[in-house]
Scaffold this active site. Sequence first.
Site, PDB file in Angstrom:
ATOM      1  N   GLU A 109       0.984  -1.285   0.177  1.00  0.00           N
ATOM      2  CA  GLU A 109      -0.114  -0.013   0.016  1.00  0.00           C
ATOM      3  C   GLU A 109       0.710   1.119  -0.110  1.00  0.00           C
ATOM      4  O   GLU A 109       0.677   2.263  -0.515  1.00  0.00           O
ATOM      5  CB  GLU A 109      -0.875   0.072   1.239  1.00  0.00           C
ATOM      6  CG  GLU A 109      -2.200  -0.792   1.026  1.00  0.00           C
ATOM      7  CD  GLU A 109      -1.721  -2.510   1.629  1.00  0.00           C
ATOM      8  OE1 GLU A 109      -0.605  -2.709   1.684  1.00  0.00           O
ATOM      9  OE2 GLU A 109      -2.673  -3.241   1.897  1.00  0.00           O
ATOM     10  N   PHE A 114     -11.275  -7.722  13.626  1.00  0.00           N
ATOM     11  CA  PHE A 114     -10.414  -8.278  12.775  1.00  0.00           C
ATOM     12  C   PHE A 114      -9.903  -7.238  11.637  1.00  0.00           C
ATOM     13  O   PHE A 114     -10.872  -6.662  11.108  1.00  0.00           O
ATOM     14  CB  PHE A 114     -10.550  -9.722  11.971  1.00  0.00           C
ATOM     15  CG  PHE A 114      -9.512  -9.843  11.101  1.00  0.00           C
ATOM     16  CD1 PHE A 114      -8.195 -10.549  11.569  1.00  0.00           C
ATOM     17  CD2 PHE A 114      -9.896 -10.111   9.726  1.00  0.00           C
ATOM     18  CE1 PHE A 114      -7.264 -10.589  10.581  1.00  0.00           C
ATOM     19  CE2 PHE A 114      -8.887 -10.358   8.745  1.00  0.00           C
ATOM     20  CZ  PHE A 114      -7.461 -10.922   9.132  1.00  0.00           C
ATOM     21  N   GLN A 115      -8.824  -6.830  11.346  1.00  0.00           N
ATOM     22  CA  GLN A 115      -8.334  -5.629  10.482  1.00  0.00           C
ATOM     23  C   GLN A 115      -8.966  -4.453  10.994  1.00  0.00           C
ATOM     24  O   GLN A 115      -9.214  -3.626   9.984  1.00  0.00           O
ATOM     25  CB  GLN A 115      -8.408  -6.158   9.182  1.00  0.00           C
ATOM     26  CG  GLN A 115      -7.572  -7.432   8.949  1.00  0.00           C
ATOM     27  CD  GLN A 115      -7.316  -7.501   7.504  1.00  0.00           C
ATOM     28  OE1 GLN A 115      -8.115  -7.425   6.622  1.00  0.00           O
ATOM     29  NE2 GLN A 115      -6.132  -8.007   6.966  1.00  0.00           N
ATOM     30  N   LYS A 162     -17.429  -1.597   5.361  1.00  0.00           N
ATOM     31  CA  LYS A 162     -17.700  -2.463   4.546  1.00  0.00           C
ATOM     32  C   LYS A 162     -19.286  -2.725   3.970  1.00  0.00           C
ATOM     33  O   LYS A 162     -19.610  -2.990   2.900  1.00  0.00           O
ATOM     34  CB  LYS A 162     -17.165  -4.115   4.756  1.00  0.00           C
ATOM     35  CG  LYS A 162     -17.175  -5.089   3.696  1.00  0.00           C
ATOM     36  CD  LYS A 162     -16.717  -6.154   4.104  1.00  0.00           C
ATOM     37  CE  LYS A 162     -16.955  -7.462   3.181  1.00  0.00           C
ATOM     38  NZ  LYS A 162     -16.129  -8.749   3.394  1.00  0.00           N
ATOM     39  N   MET A 216      23.660  10.274   3.397  1.00  0.00           N
ATOM     40  CA  MET A 216      23.681  11.362   4.349  1.00  0.00           C
ATOM     41  C   MET A 216      23.747  11.084   5.872  1.00  0.00           C
ATOM     42  O   MET A 216      24.346  11.965   6.401  1.00  0.00           O
ATOM     43  CB  MET A 216      22.263  11.955   4.021  1.00  0.00           C
ATOM     44  CG  MET A 216      21.963  13.334   4.553  1.00  0.00           C
ATOM     45  SD  MET A 216      23.384  14.528   3.795  1.00  0.00           S
ATOM     46  CE  MET A 216      22.218  15.366   2.436  1.00  0.00           C
TER      47      MET A 216
END
Lengths: 172, 586
Positions: free
Chosen positions: B77, B139-140, B189, B497
């Site tokens: 993602e 969940f999630q 959902k 750096m």
Amino acid sequence: MERTLSALVNDRPGVLARIAGLFSRRGYNIASITVGVAEHPGFSRMTIVSAGDDATASQMVAQLLKLVDVIDVEDITREPVVRRELALIKVQTDKVTRPEISHILEPFRVSIVDVGHTSITVEVTGDTQKVDALLALLEPYGVLQIARTGVTALLRAAARESQPGVRIAEGL
Amino acid sequence: MQSQAQIAVESVLEIPPETSSRAVGASLAVNTGADLLCSLLLQAGVEVIFGYPGGAVLPIYDALFHAPLRHILTRHEQGAIHAAQGYARVTGRPGIVLATSGPGATNLVTGLADAFMDSTPLVVITGQVVRHLIGSDAFQEADIVGITMPITKHNYQIRDIAELPQVVADAFYLACSGRPGPVLIDMPKDVSAGPAVPAHLPLPGPRGYRLPSVPEPLAIARIRAVIAAAKRPLLYIGGGIISAGATELLREFARRCRIPVTTTLMGLGVYPEDDELFVGMLGMHGKYAANHAITDCDVLIALGVRFDDRVTGKLERFSPHSVKIHVDVDGAEINKNVPVHYPLVADVRDVLAALNADPPQPDTEQWRARIAGFEAEWPLQFKAEAEFLKPQAVIELLAQATGGTAVVTTDVGQHQMWAALFYPYSRPRQWVTSGGLGTMGFGFPAAMGAQVALPDATVICVTGDGSLQMNIQELQTVVENGLPVKVAIINNGFLGMVRQWQQFFHGKRYAQSKIGSPDFVRVAEAFGALGLRATTPSEAAAVIEQALAHPGPVFMDFVVREEENVFPMVPAGKGNDEMTLEWEEV
């Protein structure tokens, strides 16, 4: 110095979290914050008491205005305002002290809202100084619990026209 | 305020008139919330979505199965959101991201913070668990609205499908107008799977959102007078000019007033590198002349900038003699870091257009000669070597081979500064870097998104061996989609750096900055891309030529001098005029 900001905001879930989050992220202290419905449905008015110099205060206002849900904000610290706070104070009492406490309460025009065998609860409304003064006087008797609302404020009628809330009427 | 916000969405989003997506979107069959979302996205002119499926977005992916929307399936993602940023940065149109709830959403956090810092328009859609499970640690489940409050311009959770059309319209409007930024829409959902009816994309009108009004003539007149009286004026310009689409107005203004121009890292490309008025980038790794010019100027005209600490150096020494004019569309940037004398909250386009109507004419001849003197004192330089490859030489070779016209994306670190200093940018939206947040892992997926937007452009990702490994998985996405991104790896075996700072400020104790890499050539080949390596300048030239001629994606592994440093450097806590120009061992 102490700052009082008055904000008109959308009455939506999460608005308080957005404002509290902004203050904590930018390192501004919140001494108190009060929220309630405003004069039109769908809006809330918040009074935030914080601290900072002029530059900090103008940054606070600018950062608040950037939040989409904030309709208007004004730093009313130096404006003529009505400033009120409500406190509920539960004080320890017995037969000896009760009359003394009643004497102390008299000039404060408080209400005794609960009376028990060993304590009374008083409700005081006024500016922060008044509440603090009463608390200091009650302290020797044993203050058991305090609940303070924090300051809420509105501009006085004499104040300028840009008072937050005026713009609701303009069809926002 | 309402009327100001009620601008037709097409004009804000600059939907090309030839696109039929609006009509297609409006005629799409809508049965579910997900169908409605697809219809609204199409009506908003969306063509491409960068995303990754998962449980909570299954209904949306089901709708996408039939909707005429292109979807780029990334491998992470974070890759999706950086790709959307790249897409947005080169086009000016919002990048669209779709991810599932929980980990899918939290993987977007870095990209959201990056887009917020660099004012990149994004509309990000996340799935959420079904409404009755919200708050149950399902969940999630993650509170992505809470998590992203401080790193989005605004965010929404859809509790009722009836809200969706207005929210989508407002989200696009917020993302693209004023100071652009990311907007997130969280879709439970059961809302996307639930019933919905077709809807037209309404006019946007987020209540409480305000854009600055057209500046008062008096404010313009004051600014004009200050500039006209200046002896040593300097234009300090940044990414805000690009966001505002004010590049041409700015160029006209600078040329007609004969005022030298310095840009921030984000402003590269606004002013052409080869123009005599261009002083170069300023700041921590800015050009010598630019940092001296900003220190010595008497009127500083700051347009679309935010006085970032990497630009100002030590605040007490920042442009100490100047009267400061600051124009920005974001009122909270005024007096945030540096107090200014003439603040103006406005669209910089309006201000420049008004000034160009009667441009002030300061006499800048002596001042320009003085800046030329600074430039002569220490022009940008490095010690080239015939047998060993220097990182700066790689950038110069890339510039020569592409005629300075490529779209260049970068990650963060030494390679980023070299790419900023040694590649000659000549147009806005040519340079895509992670400026504010400094996100390693940004450049490669950003190049991918840029290439999706501009399939025929030469897109080069200048990266480091460390940064590339942060999102190297996107090579699979690039190969699958036939995106001919050219990746130039400045491979010095270090987090360069970090190593430079350790060398200068931590007694050469290279704690955890020596970093191993896989064989990038073989990695490229394993993914089905072309891998090339160069260790000398002549090899590098040949590799670049071969890479540019190759029709597909290429990894160019440039094995460079390990301990090369970026100069000039303003050490932290020093003023801009206190640059280190070379390192002497004490």
